[in-house]
Design a protein around this motif. Structure first.
Motif, PDB file in Angstrom:
ATOM      1  N   GLN A 118      60.986  28.148  34.889  1.00  0.00           N
ATOM      2  CA  GLN A 118      59.651  27.554  34.798  1.00  0.00           C
ATOM      3  C   GLN A 118      58.591  28.612  34.509  1.00  0.00           C
ATOM      4  OE1 GLN A 118      59.070  24.236  34.596  1.00  0.00           O
ATOM      5  NE2 GLN A 118      61.308  24.228  34.592  1.00  0.00           N
ATOM      6  N   SER A 119      58.760  29.779  35.092  1.00  0.00           N
ATOM      7  CA  SER A 119      57.819  30.870  34.840  1.00  0.00           C
ATOM      8  C   SER A 119      57.811  31.247  33.368  1.00  0.00           C
ATOM      9  CB  SER A 119      58.206  32.083  35.700  1.00  0.00           C
ATOM     10  OG  SER A 119      57.389  33.180  35.394  1.00  0.00           O
ATOM     11  N   GLU A 120      58.984  31.340  32.767  1.00  0.00           N
ATOM     12  CA  GLU A 120      59.056  31.682  31.336  1.00  0.00           C
ATOM     13  C   GLU A 120      58.553  30.541  30.463  1.00  0.00           C
ATOM     14  OE1 GLU A 120      59.617  34.664  29.987  1.00  0.00           O
ATOM     15  OE2 GLU A 120      59.781  35.347  32.054  1.00  0.00           O
ATOM     16  N   LEU A 121      58.904  29.310  30.821  1.00  0.00           N
ATOM     17  CA  LEU A 121      58.450  28.165  30.040  1.00  0.00           C
ATOM     18  C   LEU A 121      56.927  28.040  30.072  1.00  0.00           C
ATOM     19  CD1 LEU A 121      61.139  25.523  31.051  1.00  0.00           C
ATOM     20  CD2 LEU A 121      60.907  26.665  28.816  1.00  0.00           C
ATOM     21  N   SER A 122      56.320  28.329  31.218  1.00  0.00           N
ATOM     22  CA  SER A 122      54.857  28.209  31.338  1.00  0.00           C
ATOM     23  C   SER A 122      54.145  29.229  30.466  1.00  0.00           C
ATOM     24  CB  SER A 122      54.434  28.361  32.796  1.00  0.00           C
ATOM     25  OG  SER A 122      54.596  29.690  33.239  1.00  0.00           O
ATOM     26  N   LYS A 123      54.772  30.343  30.179  1.00  0.00           N
ATOM     27  CA  LYS A 123      54.181  31.351  29.296  1.00  0.00           C
ATOM     28  C   LYS A 123      54.104  30.862  27.858  1.00  0.00           C
ATOM     29  CE  LYS A 123      55.870  35.207  32.057  1.00  0.00           C
ATOM     30  NZ  LYS A 123      56.822  36.337  32.085  1.00  0.00           N
ATOM     31  N   ASN A 124      54.935  29.870  27.528  1.00  0.00           N
ATOM     32  CA  ASN A 124      54.988  29.357  26.163  1.00  0.00           C
ATOM     33  C   ASN A 124      54.407  27.963  26.038  1.00  0.00           C
ATOM     34  OD1 ASN A 124      56.593  31.448  24.596  1.00  0.00           O
ATOM     35  ND2 ASN A 124      57.791  31.205  26.473  1.00  0.00           N
ATOM     36  N   ALA A 125      53.746  27.498  27.074  1.00  0.00           N
ATOM     37  CA  ALA A 125      53.189  26.136  27.048  1.00  0.00           C
ATOM     38  C   ALA A 125      51.907  26.089  26.247  1.00  0.00           C
ATOM     39  CB  ALA A 125      52.946  25.644  28.470  1.00  0.00           C
ATOM     40  N   MET A 152      70.726  33.663  14.511  1.00  0.00           N
ATOM     41  CA  MET A 152      69.381  34.220  14.618  1.00  0.00           C
ATOM     42  C   MET A 152      69.497  35.732  14.655  1.00  0.00           C
ATOM     43  SD  MET A 152      66.632  33.646  17.645  1.00  0.00           S
ATOM     44  CE  MET A 152      65.082  33.251  16.929  1.00  0.00           C
ATOM     45  N   ASN A 153      68.709  36.379  13.829  1.00  0.00           N
ATOM     46  CA  ASN A 153      68.755  37.834  13.832  1.00  0.00           C
ATOM     47  C   ASN A 153      67.769  38.398  14.844  1.00  0.00           C
ATOM     48  OD1 ASN A 153      66.176  37.821  12.678  1.00  0.00           O
ATOM     49  ND2 ASN A 153      66.974  37.963  10.599  1.00  0.00           N
ATOM     50  N   ALA A 154      67.952  39.672  15.148  1.00  0.00           N
ATOM     51  CA  ALA A 154      67.142  40.305  16.195  1.00  0.00           C
ATOM     52  C   ALA A 154      65.653  40.305  15.850  1.00  0.00           C
ATOM     53  CB  ALA A 154      67.638  41.734  16.435  1.00  0.00           C
ATOM     54  N   GLU A 155      65.310  40.309  14.576  1.00  0.00           N
ATOM     55  CA  GLU A 155      63.897  40.325  14.194  1.00  0.00           C
ATOM     56  C   GLU A 155      63.178  39.046  14.604  1.00  0.00           C
ATOM     57  OE1 GLU A 155      66.321  41.067  11.575  1.00  0.00           O
ATOM     58  OE2 GLU A 155      66.209  43.115  12.314  1.00  0.00           O
ATOM     59  N   ALA A 156      63.909  37.938  14.734  1.00  0.00           N
ATOM     60  CA  ALA A 156      63.296  36.661  15.082  1.00  0.00           C
ATOM     61  C   ALA A 156      63.128  36.480  16.590  1.00  0.00           C
ATOM     62  CB  ALA A 156      64.139  35.518  14.510  1.00  0.00           C
ATOM     63  N   PHE A 157      63.745  37.357  17.384  1.00  0.00           N
ATOM     64  CA  PHE A 157      63.616  37.260  18.833  1.00  0.00           C
ATOM     65  C   PHE A 157      62.218  37.659  19.270  1.00  0.00           C
ATOM     66  CE2 PHE A 157      68.397  38.052  19.628  1.00  0.00           C
ATOM     67  CZ  PHE A 157      68.655  36.709  19.601  1.00  0.00           C
ATOM     68  N   PRO A 158      61.773  37.122  20.410  1.00  0.00           N
ATOM     69  CA  PRO A 158      60.484  37.554  20.951  1.00  0.00           C
ATOM     70  C   PRO A 158      60.539  39.030  21.341  1.00  0.00           C
ATOM     71  CG  PRO A 158      61.559  35.976  22.413  1.00  0.00           C
ATOM     72  CD  PRO A 158      62.421  36.109  21.212  1.00  0.00           C
ATOM     73  N   THR A 159      59.382  39.642  21.401  1.00  0.00           N
ATOM     74  CA  THR A 159      59.311  41.048  21.777  1.00  0.00           C
ATOM     75  C   THR A 159      59.809  41.229  23.207  1.00  0.00           C
ATOM     76  OG1 THR A 159      57.396  41.318  20.338  1.00  0.00           O
ATOM     77  CG2 THR A 159      57.760  43.023  22.000  1.00  0.00           C
ATOM     78  N   PRO A 160      60.730  42.172  23.420  1.00  0.00           N
ATOM     79  CA  PRO A 160      61.223  42.411  24.779  1.00  0.00           C
ATOM     80  C   PRO A 160      60.118  42.973  25.678  1.00  0.00           C
ATOM     81  CG  PRO A 160      62.626  43.486  23.144  1.00  0.00           C
ATOM     82  CD  PRO A 160      61.402  43.006  22.433  1.00  0.00           C
ATOM     83  N   VAL A 168      65.926  32.458  28.177  1.00  0.00           N
ATOM     84  CA  VAL A 168      64.949  31.375  28.021  1.00  0.00           C
ATOM     85  C   VAL A 168      63.992  31.708  26.877  1.00  0.00           C
ATOM     86  CG1 VAL A 168      62.991  30.181  29.112  1.00  0.00           C
ATOM     87  CG2 VAL A 168      65.127  30.511  30.376  1.00  0.00           C
ATOM     88  N   ARG A 169      63.492  32.929  26.848  1.00  0.00           N
ATOM     89  CA  ARG A 169      62.581  33.319  25.748  1.00  0.00           C
ATOM     90  C   ARG A 169      63.276  33.169  24.388  1.00  0.00           C
ATOM     91  NH1 ARG A 169      61.360  37.476  29.505  1.00  0.00           N
ATOM     92  NH2 ARG A 169      62.666  38.948  28.350  1.00  0.00           N
ATOM     93  N   LYS A 170      64.515  33.600  24.307  1.00  0.00           N
ATOM     94  CA  LYS A 170      65.256  33.506  23.045  1.00  0.00           C
ATOM     95  C   LYS A 170      65.574  32.056  22.706  1.00  0.00           C
ATOM     96  CE  LYS A 170      67.108  38.149  23.515  1.00  0.00           C
ATOM     97  NZ  LYS A 170      68.314  38.975  23.769  1.00  0.00           N
ATOM     98  N   ALA A 171      65.850  31.244  23.716  1.00  0.00           N
ATOM     99  CA  ALA A 171      66.107  29.819  23.475  1.00  0.00           C
ATOM    100  C   ALA A 171      64.870  29.142  22.904  1.00  0.00           C
ATOM    101  CB  ALA A 171      66.545  29.144  24.783  1.00  0.00           C
ATOM    102  N   ILE A 172      63.719  29.446  23.475  1.00  0.00           N
ATOM    103  CA  ILE A 172      62.464  28.880  22.970  1.00  0.00           C
ATOM    104  C   ILE A 172      62.258  29.295  21.514  1.00  0.00           C
ATOM    105  CG2 ILE A 172      59.949  28.977  23.191  1.00  0.00           C
ATOM    106  CD1 ILE A 172      60.478  29.239  26.282  1.00  0.00           C
ATOM    107  N   ALA A 173      62.524  30.564  21.210  1.00  0.00           N
ATOM    108  CA  ALA A 173      62.362  31.054  19.833  1.00  0.00           C
ATOM    109  C   ALA A 173      63.292  30.322  18.868  1.00  0.00           C
ATOM    110  CB  ALA A 173      62.615  32.562  19.777  1.00  0.00           C
TER     111      ALA A 173
END
Length: 109
Positions: free
Chosen positions: A102-109, A1-9, A65-70
């Protein structure tokens, strides 16, 4: 995965790298060098999450977690990494990590 596909920091990260662009460049080169090898992106991300959990680095746990979800890694796979770390971390630390995840996962639910 390249950096462009990661979520915004987070904004604070963006402010930091704007202030210290050479550190950002060095960090990116170090990260890229570590990804070289036979492991696929999903495995690399889960290992990096496990390392962040073991080091109790909240920001790194959340970022991974954010990158894993992506990458399409499931909640169950992410939570298994926490479960694997539990015997080493102990209950209090494991519950803390679980709350960050859980906090990060809930942001993507």
């Amino acid at each position: 995965m390249n950096a462009e596909a990661f979520p915004t920091p987070p904004e604070i990260y963006q402010q930091f790298v704007e202030r210290y662009p050479k550190l950002e460049k060095a960090w990116e080169e170090l990260s890229e060098a570590g990804r070289e090898g036979p492991l696929d992106a999903k495995t690399v991300r889960l290992i990096k999450l496990g390392i962040a959990i073991g080091a109790m680095r909240e920001g790194a746990v959340r970022a991974n977690v954010r990158k894993a979800i992506a990458l399409g890694i499931s909640q169950e796979e992410i939570e298994q990494v926490i479960a694997l770390a539990a015997a080493t971390l102990g209950m209090s630390a494991t519950v803390a990590v679980f709350s960050w995840v859980q906090s990060e996962l809930s942001k993507n639910a």
